[in-house]
Design a protein around this motif. Structure first.
Motif, PDB file in Angstrom:
ATOM      1  N   HIS A 205      11.604  -5.309  -5.335  1.00  0.00           N
ATOM      2  CA  HIS A 205      11.690  -3.944  -4.830  1.00  0.00           C
ATOM      3  C   HIS A 205      11.190  -3.866  -3.404  1.00  0.00           C
ATOM      4  CE1 HIS A 205       7.412  -2.136  -5.284  1.00  0.00           C
ATOM      5  NE2 HIS A 205       7.308  -3.439  -5.228  1.00  0.00           N
TER       6      HIS A 205
ATOM      7  N   LEU B  53       9.161  -0.900  -1.283  1.00  0.00           N
ATOM      8  CA  LEU B  53       8.399   0.333  -1.473  1.00  0.00           C
ATOM      9  C   LEU B  53       8.073   0.955  -0.122  1.00  0.00           C
ATOM     10  CD1 LEU B  53       6.582   2.319  -3.124  1.00  0.00           C
ATOM     11  CD2 LEU B  53       4.757   0.605  -2.926  1.00  0.00           C
TER      12      LEU B  53
ATOM     13  N   SER C   8       8.269  -3.454   3.326  1.00  0.00           N
ATOM     14  CA  SER C   8       7.723  -2.907   2.079  1.00  0.00           C
ATOM     15  C   SER C   8       6.227  -2.669   2.186  1.00  0.00           C
ATOM     16  CB  SER C   8       8.003  -3.857   0.910  1.00  0.00           C
ATOM     17  OG  SER C   8       7.526  -3.287  -0.300  1.00  0.00           O
TER      18      SER C   8
ATOM     19  N   CYS D  82       4.325  -2.733  -0.357  1.00  0.00           N
ATOM     20  CA  CYS D  82       3.745  -3.396  -1.522  1.00  0.00           C
ATOM     21  C   CYS D  82       3.329  -4.817  -1.145  1.00  0.00           C
ATOM     22  CB  CYS D  82       4.783  -3.449  -2.647  1.00  0.00           C
ATOM     23  SG  CYS D  82       4.181  -4.226  -4.164  1.00  0.00           S
TER      24      CYS D  82
ATOM     25  N   PHE E 285      10.118   3.720 -12.691  1.00  0.00           N
ATOM     26  CA  PHE E 285      10.502   2.410 -12.168  1.00  0.00           C
ATOM     27  C   PHE E 285      11.145   1.584 -13.283  1.00  0.00           C
ATOM     28  CE2 PHE E 285      10.075  -1.959 -10.967  1.00  0.00           C
ATOM     29  CZ  PHE E 285      10.172  -1.982  -9.581  1.00  0.00           C
TER      30      PHE E 285
ATOM     31  N   HIS F 185      11.047   3.741  -3.978  1.00  0.00           N
ATOM     32  CA  HIS F 185      11.437   2.357  -4.185  1.00  0.00           C
ATOM     33  C   HIS F 185      12.949   2.176  -4.130  1.00  0.00           C
ATOM     34  CE1 HIS F 185       7.559   1.599  -6.470  1.00  0.00           C
ATOM     35  NE2 HIS F 185       7.719   2.892  -6.712  1.00  0.00           N
TER      36      HIS F 185
END
Length: 133
Positions: A29, A31, A81, A83, A104, A127
């Motif tokens: 993903h 984010l 991202s 994350c 998610f 996301h």
């Protein structure tokens, strides 16, 4: 009305994913957090102050680049991202039901391998999810 972007392809398909509680999938993903995210900080920014609307604009631009073939999710995740999975190209490894936030999880399990979600909103932020296995 503001939630249209977070509804993904097939809630029915997500509900059908009960082919066994032990089913695990793999996903990556990207984010984008905003100031109202659960933890508004990341490896890139100690204090994220962007609004949800600004985060949406950013992630929609990322989605457009991915869908056009200009970049892959994993290429963008490395630098874009919020994350810590960014250093792995957004790879979250294998996970089963009950291990991720519900929104998610529902989106990830509704995807077929190789598919990219639309924007998914969780308390962590916005996301894009790519099912990789």
């Amino acid at each position: 009305m503001a939630k249209n972007y977070s509804q993904n392809a097939s809630g029915a398909a997500a509900a059908q994913g009960a082919s066994g509680d032990s089913e695990k999938i793999r996903a990556s993903h990207l984010l984008v957090k905003h100031k109202d995210s659960r933890r508004p900080s990341s490896w890139k920014e100690a204090n994220i102050s962007r609004t949800k609307e600004e985060a949406l604009s950013i992630i929609l631009a990322h989605e457009a680049r991915i869908r056009s073939g200009a970049a892959t999710l994993s290429e963008l995740a490395v630098s874009e991202s919020d994350c810590s999975s960014a250093r792995r190209g957004g790879d979250l490894g294998y996970f089963g039901r009950g291990e991720m936030q519900k929104e998610f999880e529902d989106a990830a399990f509704a995807l077929k391998p190789g598919e990219l979600s639309r924007v998914v909103e969780t308390s962590s932020g916005l996301h894009l999810i790519e099912r990789t296995g």
